[in-house]
Design an enzyme around this catalytic site. Structure first.
Site, PDB file in Angstrom:
ATOM      1  N   GLU B  50       0.719  -1.317  -0.010  1.00  0.00           N
ATOM      2  CA  GLU B  50       0.407   0.084   0.017  1.00  0.00           C
ATOM      3  C   GLU B  50       0.890   1.489  -0.294  1.00  0.00           C
ATOM      4  O   GLU B  50       0.430   2.492  -0.890  1.00  0.00           O
ATOM      5  CB  GLU B  50      -1.041  -0.169   1.014  1.00  0.00           C
ATOM      6  CG  GLU B  50      -2.125  -0.958   1.046  1.00  0.00           C
ATOM      7  CD  GLU B  50      -1.782  -2.016   1.762  1.00  0.00           C
ATOM      8  OE1 GLU B  50      -0.843  -2.577   2.403  1.00  0.00           O
ATOM      9  OE2 GLU B  50      -2.232  -2.813   1.761  1.00  0.00           O
ATOM     10  N   GLN B 113      -8.470  -5.844  11.797  1.00  0.00           N
ATOM     11  CA  GLN B 113      -8.494  -5.008  11.363  1.00  0.00           C
ATOM     12  C   GLN B 113      -9.039  -3.616  11.322  1.00  0.00           C
ATOM     13  O   GLN B 113      -9.238  -2.852  10.263  1.00  0.00           O
ATOM     14  CB  GLN B 113      -7.962  -5.388   9.834  1.00  0.00           C
ATOM     15  CG  GLN B 113      -7.317  -6.904   9.973  1.00  0.00           C
ATOM     16  CD  GLN B 113      -7.461  -7.002   7.743  1.00  0.00           C
ATOM     17  OE1 GLN B 113      -8.253  -6.702   7.294  1.00  0.00           O
ATOM     18  NE2 GLN B 113      -6.296  -7.530   7.413  1.00  0.00           N
ATOM     19  N   LYS B 162     -17.256  -0.996   5.601  1.00  0.00           N
ATOM     20  CA  LYS B 162     -17.863  -1.582   4.912  1.00  0.00           C
ATOM     21  C   LYS B 162     -19.398  -1.931   4.967  1.00  0.00           C
ATOM     22  O   LYS B 162     -19.591  -1.608   3.443  1.00  0.00           O
ATOM     23  CB  LYS B 162     -17.345  -3.280   5.329  1.00  0.00           C
ATOM     24  CG  LYS B 162     -17.505  -4.628   4.584  1.00  0.00           C
ATOM     25  CD  LYS B 162     -17.101  -5.588   5.208  1.00  0.00           C
ATOM     26  CE  LYS B 162     -17.230  -6.331   4.251  1.00  0.00           C
ATOM     27  NZ  LYS B 162     -17.142  -8.012   4.408  1.00  0.00           N
ATOM     28  N   MET B 470      24.692   9.092   1.694  1.00  0.00           N
ATOM     29  CA  MET B 470      24.668  10.110   1.978  1.00  0.00           C
ATOM     30  C   MET B 470      24.489   9.987   3.568  1.00  0.00           C
ATOM     31  O   MET B 470      25.171  11.024   4.820  1.00  0.00           O
ATOM     32  CB  MET B 470      22.981  10.821   2.248  1.00  0.00           C
ATOM     33  CG  MET B 470      23.227  12.373   2.316  1.00  0.00           C
ATOM     34  SD  MET B 470      24.281  13.264   1.848  1.00  0.00           S
ATOM     35  CE  MET B 470      22.900  13.806   0.275  1.00  0.00           C
TER      36      MET B 470
END
Lengths: 195, 559
Positions: B50, B113, B162, B470
């Site tokens: 994601e 979740q 949902k 770096m």
């Protein structure tokens, strides 16, 4: 040098608005002295009175960052505007037959009210600006304060001027009104340097 | 007509003209995925993580100049977006982020979740919504796109439980407008502010413009050039302002800041008037605030009133959109010329050019960027990660076209280069060059599969020195050469590419590099090029952390 500043904000009365404002203060490191929220004359809006510590630059930033929140409809810094500010305190003061008269004398001096009586305590309601409430608290301490609650400051500009948000649908006019609201600090204060 | 929440959402995306969005399915967004087949005109790109969906939407937005859209499921799907949302927020990139959440009656009960994504993203979104009814979807999505793409742009998140996707509501077309009382558009500046700015610009003897991301976002290159030419003002950009000013223009003097050009830093430090346009006087650009050019008068044009005066006292604040403001300012700008001032900067440039290219046949970062610039005639869109390769790409590629440069500036997100280039490639046909660090590449290389799925012609050029370059440079210069956790092990990048079905090439010499640039002309598939760089090359010049721009150094000996 830190000083106390009073900001009035009108916000949409929606879930999560307080969290947005609190999140902003925390993230930017602004120090809230007190924050009160309640209904105002317009349904659907809530009015916040926020007292913050900070110098001119910080307070200016507070206002500008607050205004960026979509749910914040207006922000006004009224620190330098003539206004009335009030705070309410409830003090549970130890008071027995032995010293009740003395306590009531102090109540009278501060034009406070006794709102509950018990054989060993009184609840005193003090109303006034912050300085008066502080002075009252200090005086009652000699008797023993069992418990205290203070509301934090609410404030209103004197005269006919209001801090009501502009009810403007035209975006350009709204922008102008908002710009006029921001930056009410005295001449020379940040962010605008004199030339 | 009554539609499910899922269909209403898709109708909204269609009405917004969304052509592509990046997402990853999961339990609570299944009702939405169930309808995607009915909307073939809205391309859903299945990413592999994601975070990549958010970066891809961001890369797409920066190149297309449109609002990027991404989607994730609840809980871990939503939290994985957080780095991508913050990246977009810090760089003011317009994005609409869609997340699913658990069903309404489970919210607040720590269901499977569940994550409080609206709470989590409060400080990293311009605004966000948790929708509790299907009827709220259309107005909220309309507002989300409006807020994301106007004013100071930024990400807006819309969280949908949902069962709200399943619930039906009346659909009578996409809302025509929004009613947001607390969000007036502040594009048009106040006249008196414009007048004051013009007065200061006209009276300047040694003016300098610092152009930021706002110039690119507002697509105001023409106005900027005209403003610079008319007032004869040298133009510097910030890191994100790169591509806002055509670098082949005689008034272009590159970018300033920690690894900006020496002459740019000196010009900013010696100017008598500093004109900041669509930028925010960030610490990486300005050096130590207290010692930045204390005598300069500052003109600051920005869309965000909170940026004006945030870091510096401003003599002429102008709150407005860059393009709008410049077009109102231009008629008041007198034709001027500052030959002595230009000569002063030119002389510094002659004495301190950004030209740290070593002789030989080995690959150095600066040499490689310049060779790429020659091979692509300076015309490619460049996406970078964060670190040495990013600074070399900023310093040595001659950007001329707006939106040609895509990098994570504010947040400095390593790993941005792979998914952002993937997403950006959906906005244009011409191959995109993704200049990658070998560290950043390993953070998000799973997206090679997404690239392969769509046969995107992205050229991933890994500037591979086997170090977190770096960080290594800082350990060398400021931590007595005490290298720790910077010597990165790595897979065989060529084999890795091939495992994804992508062409992989290893390049170790300058001759091979020039050859591969030639070979790729006309090649319309993806490629991963493992450029074997010299291991311990440093980026110069440099403003050491906490130093002022006037203390820019050009070698370790000056420390």
């Amino acid at each position: 040098m830190a000083s106390r500043n009073t900001i009035v904000a009108h916000v949409e009365d929606r879930p999560g608005v307080l969290a947005r404002v609190a999140s902003l203060f925390r993230r930017r490191g602004f120090n809230i002295e007190s924050l009160t929220v309640g209904h105002c004359e317009e349904p659907g809006l809530s009015r916040m009175t926020i007292v913050v510590d900070g110098d001119d630059h910080q307070v200016d930033q507070v206002c500008r960052q607050l205004f960026k929140l979509i749910d914040v409809v207006s922000v006004q810094d009224i620190t330098y505007v003539p206004m009335v500010d009030r705070e309410l305190a409830l003090l549970k003061v130890s008071a027995t037959n032995f010293n009740r008269r003395e306590v009531l004398d102090v109540v009278e001096v501060f034009r406070a009210d006794v709102v509950d009586v018990h054989s060993e305590a009184l609840i005193v309601q003090v109303l006034g600006d912050e300085g008066k409430v502080n002075a009252a608290v200090e005086m009652f301490e000699q008797f023993g304060i069992l418990e205290m609650v203070r509301t934090g400051r609410v404030a209103m500009v004197r005269g006919t001027e209001t801090t009501k948000p502009p009810a403007i649908s035209d975006s350009q006019q709204a922008a102008a009104a908002i710009r006029a609201m921001l930056g009410r600090r005295p001449e020379g204060a940040l962010p605008f340097a004199s030339d | 007509m009554r539609l499910t929440g899922a269909r209403i959402l898709m109708e909204c995306l269609r009405a917004e003209g969304v052509e592509v969005f990046f997402g990853y399915p999961g339990g609570v967004v299944l009702p939405l995925y169930n309808t995607l087949g009915e909307y073939p005109d809205i391309k859903h790109v299945l990413v592999r993580h994601e975070q990549a969906a958010a970066h891809a939407a961001d890369g797409y937005a920066r190149v297309a100049g449109r609002t990027g859209v991404c989607l994730a499921t609840s809980g871990p799907g939503a939290t994985n977006l957080v780095t991508g949302i913050t990246t977009a927020y810090m760089d003011s990139v317009p994005m609409v982020v869609l997340t699913g959440n658990v069903a309404r009656d489970l919210i607040g009960r720590d269901g499977f979740q569940e994550a409080d994504i609206t709470g989590i993203t409060l400080p990293i979104t311009k605004h966000n919504y948790l929708l509790m009814r299907a009827s709220e979807i259309a107005p909220a999505v309309k507002e989300a796109f409006h807020i994301a793409s106007t004013g100071r742009k930024g990400p807006v998140l819309v969280d949908i439980p949902k069962d709200v996707f399943i619930e039906e509501a009346e659909w009578d077309g996409y809302p025509q407008g929004v009613s947001l009382r607390g969000y007036p558009i502040m594009d048009v500046p106040r006249e008196e502010e414009v007048d004051k700015a013009a007065e200061i610009v006209n009276s300047a003897k040694k003016p300098i413009i610092i152009a930021g991301h706002g110039v690119v976002q507002s697509e105001a290159q023409d106005e900027l050039v005209e403003f610079a030419e008319r007032s004869d003002t040298p133009v510097l950009t910030t890191l994100l302002g790169i591509s806002g000013m055509p670098e082949d223009h005689e008034l272009s003097y590159g970018f300033l800041g920690m690894h900006g050009h020496f002459y740019a830093n000196m010009a900013a430090d010696r100017a008598d008037v500093v004109i900041g346009i669509g930028m925010r006087f960030d610490d990486r650009a300005m050096g130590r605030f207290s010692d930045f050019n204390p005598t300069a008068r500052i003109v600051h044009i920005d869309i965000d009133p909170a940026e004006i005066g945030k870091n510096f006292k401003t003599h002429a604040p102008v709150n407005g959109d860059v393009k709008e403001t410049l077009s109102r300012l231009l008629p008041q700008i007198e034709r001027n010329s500052h030959p002595e001032w230009r000569a002063e900067i030119d002389q510094i440039m002659d004495q301190h050019p950004t030209d740290y290219i070593e002789e030989g046949t080995g690959l150095g970062g600066p040499w490689l960027v310049r060779a790429l610039a020659e091979a692509t005639e300076g015309q490619s869109t460049i996406v970078t990660g964060v670190g040495q390769h990013q600074m070399w790409a900023a310093q040595y590629y001659p950007y001329t076209k707006q939106r040609q440069w895509v990098t994570s500036g504010g947040l400095g997100t390593m790993g941005y280069e792979v998914p952002a280039a993937m997403g950006a490639q959906f906005a244009q046909d011409e191959p995109i060059w993704s200049i990658c660090g070998d560290g950043g590449f390993q953070m998000t290389s799973q997206e090679l599969q997404t690239v392969a799925d769509h046969n995107l012609p992205v050229r991933f050029a890994i500037f591979n020195n086997g170090f977190l370059g770096m960080v290594r440079q800082w350990q060398e210069l400021f931590y007595e050469h005490n290298y720790h956790s910077v010597d990165l092990g790595q897979p065989d990048f060529v084999k890795l590419a091939e495992a994804y079905g992508i062409r992989g090439v290893r390049v170790s010499t300058r001759a091979e590099a020039i050859q591969i640039f030639r070979d790729l002309e006309g090649y319309d598939g993806p490629v991963v090029i493992d450029f074997q760089l010299e291991r311990e090359e440093n980026v110069w010049p440099m403003v050491p952390a906490g130093a002022a721009l006037s203390e820019t150094i050009e070698s370790a000996e000056e420390l």
